[in-house]
Design a protein around this motif. Structure first.
Motif, PDB file in Angstrom:
ATOM      1  N   GLY A  21      36.362  44.841  42.278  1.00 42.76           N
ATOM      2  CA  GLY A  21      36.060  45.244  40.911  1.00 42.76           C
ATOM      3  C   GLY A  21      36.026  44.058  39.955  1.00 42.76           C
ATOM      4  O   GLY A  21      35.435  44.135  38.882  1.00 42.76           O
ATOM      5  N   MET A  22      36.639  42.955  40.369  1.00 42.24           N
ATOM      6  CA  MET A  22      36.650  41.738  39.555  1.00 42.24           C
ATOM      7  C   MET A  22      35.534  40.768  39.964  1.00 42.24           C
ATOM      8  O   MET A  22      35.435  39.674  39.423  1.00 42.24           O
ATOM      9  CB  MET A  22      38.015  41.051  39.678  1.00 42.24           C
ATOM     10  N   GLY A  23      34.710  41.154  40.958  1.00 43.33           N
ATOM     11  CA  GLY A  23      33.594  40.319  41.375  1.00 43.33           C
ATOM     12  C   GLY A  23      33.902  39.375  42.521  1.00 43.33           C
ATOM     13  O   GLY A  23      33.161  38.428  42.764  1.00 43.33           O
ATOM     14  N   PHE A  24      35.004  39.632  43.234  1.00 45.92           N
ATOM     15  CA  PHE A  24      35.394  38.787  44.356  1.00 45.92           C
ATOM     16  C   PHE A  24      35.563  39.645  45.600  1.00 45.92           C
ATOM     17  O   PHE A  24      35.459  40.870  45.545  1.00 45.92           O
ATOM     18  CB  PHE A  24      36.713  38.053  44.046  1.00 45.92           C
ATOM     19  N   LYS A  25      35.839  39.000  46.730  1.00 47.07           N
ATOM     20  CA  LYS A  25      36.121  39.710  47.977  1.00 47.07           C
ATOM     21  C   LYS A  25      37.468  39.251  48.502  1.00 47.07           C
ATOM     22  O   LYS A  25      37.790  38.059  48.429  1.00 47.07           O
ATOM     23  CB  LYS A  25      35.049  39.432  49.030  1.00 47.07           C
ATOM     24  N   LEU A  26      38.224  40.178  49.059  1.00 49.25           N
ATOM     25  CA  LEU A  26      39.510  39.857  49.658  1.00 49.25           C
ATOM     26  C   LEU A  26      39.283  39.496  51.121  1.00 49.25           C
ATOM     27  O   LEU A  26      38.809  40.311  51.904  1.00 49.25           O
ATOM     28  CB  LEU A  26      40.456  41.061  49.533  1.00 49.25           C
ATOM     29  N   VAL A  27      39.593  38.264  51.483  1.00 46.97           N
ATOM     30  CA  VAL A  27      39.371  37.759  52.835  1.00 46.97           C
ATOM     31  C   VAL A  27      40.569  38.065  53.725  1.00 46.97           C
ATOM     32  O   VAL A  27      40.424  38.482  54.866  1.00 46.97           O
ATOM     33  CB  VAL A  27      39.120  36.235  52.824  1.00 46.97           C
ATOM     34  N   ASP A  28      41.766  37.857  53.193  1.00 46.94           N
ATOM     35  CA  ASP A  28      42.975  38.025  53.993  1.00 46.94           C
ATOM     36  C   ASP A  28      44.122  38.462  53.089  1.00 46.94           C
ATOM     37  O   ASP A  28      44.185  38.071  51.923  1.00 46.94           O
ATOM     38  CB  ASP A  28      43.320  36.698  54.684  1.00 46.94           C
ATOM     39  N   LEU A  29      45.012  39.273  53.656  1.00 45.57           N
ATOM     40  CA  LEU A  29      46.192  39.734  52.941  1.00 45.57           C
ATOM     41  C   LEU A  29      47.342  39.822  53.930  1.00 45.57           C
ATOM     42  O   LEU A  29      47.236  40.511  54.948  1.00 45.57           O
ATOM     43  CB  LEU A  29      45.948  41.104  52.296  1.00 45.57           C
ATOM     44  N   LYS A  30      48.420  39.100  53.631  1.00 45.42           N
ATOM     45  CA  LYS A  30      49.622  39.152  54.462  1.00 45.42           C
ATOM     46  C   LYS A  30      50.805  39.457  53.552  1.00 45.42           C
ATOM     47  O   LYS A  30      50.983  38.795  52.525  1.00 45.42           O
ATOM     48  CB  LYS A  30      49.847  37.830  55.181  1.00 45.42           C
ATOM     49  N   ILE A  31      51.597  40.441  53.945  1.00 44.00           N
ATOM     50  CA  ILE A  31      52.795  40.805  53.207  1.00 44.00           C
ATOM     51  C   ILE A  31      53.951  40.732  54.191  1.00 44.00           C
ATOM     52  O   ILE A  31      53.990  41.482  55.162  1.00 44.00           O
ATOM     53  CB  ILE A  31      52.666  42.206  52.591  1.00 44.00           C
ATOM     54  N   VAL A  32      54.875  39.796  53.930  1.00 43.42           N
ATOM     55  CA  VAL A  32      55.981  39.562  54.857  1.00 43.42           C
ATOM     56  C   VAL A  32      57.311  39.678  54.122  1.00 43.42           C
ATOM     57  O   VAL A  32      57.644  38.831  53.295  1.00 43.42           O
ATOM     58  CB  VAL A  32      55.863  38.157  55.501  1.00 43.42           C
TER      59      VAL A  32
END
Length: 154
Positions: A21-32
């Motif tokens: 929605g902000m004009g970007f793409k999420l490539v990776d997400l890590k939650i540790v």
């Protein structure tokens, strides 16, 4: 190369919608989670495969994404690092090829024992299609040992 679907990454769907929605793409997400805090690592890229991401872009997304993740986790004891992929990004998850459609890459194809270069035309759960000089070649993920952005100095 292993393919891990984005739908299998916890909180990816919720965070990806916000980032897109902000004009970007999420490539990776890590939650540790750790003893005292939750460590969050996220990588974003531009929706335009030829555009670069700057510090201001990362800061803008960080300000919006961190509160969203904290709400999803139900805690404010977090530490988040948000980055761009960088100019010589190594692709670790085969699902990333779909995010980088239109980007020039090179993959080490175990079948030919050499680098194969091209622009990502499409990808699915089994292979990536690369175009070079008008020819499109599909490379199965099982044949890919390494993949990275193709970086050329002008």
């Amino acid at each position: 190369m292993e393919y891990k679907a984005y739908k299998d990454i916890k909180y990816y769907k919720e965070c990806s919608a916000l980032v897109e929605g902000m004009g970007f793409k999420l490539v990776d997400l890590k939650i540790v989670p750790s003893k005292t805090t939750v460590k969050i690592s996220a990588v974003i890229t531009s929706s335009d495969p030829l555009a670069n991401i700057g510090v201001n872009d990362c800061a803008k997304v960080h300000r919006v994404l961190l509160p969203r993740i904290e709400a999803l986790l139900g805690t404010e004891d977090t530490m988040m690092e948000l980055t761009s992929p960088g100019i010589e990004h190594n692709i670790k998850n085969a699902a990333e090829f779909s995010v980088f459609t239109g980007r020039a890459v090179r993959v080490w194809d175990k079948e030919v024992s050499d680098w194969v270069e091209g622009t990502i035309v499409s990808s699915d759960e089994k292979s990536v299609s690369l175009e070079k000089d008008g020819t499109v070649n599909a490379v199965p993920f099982e044949n890919i040992a390494k993949a990275k952005f193709l970086y050329k100095v002008n």
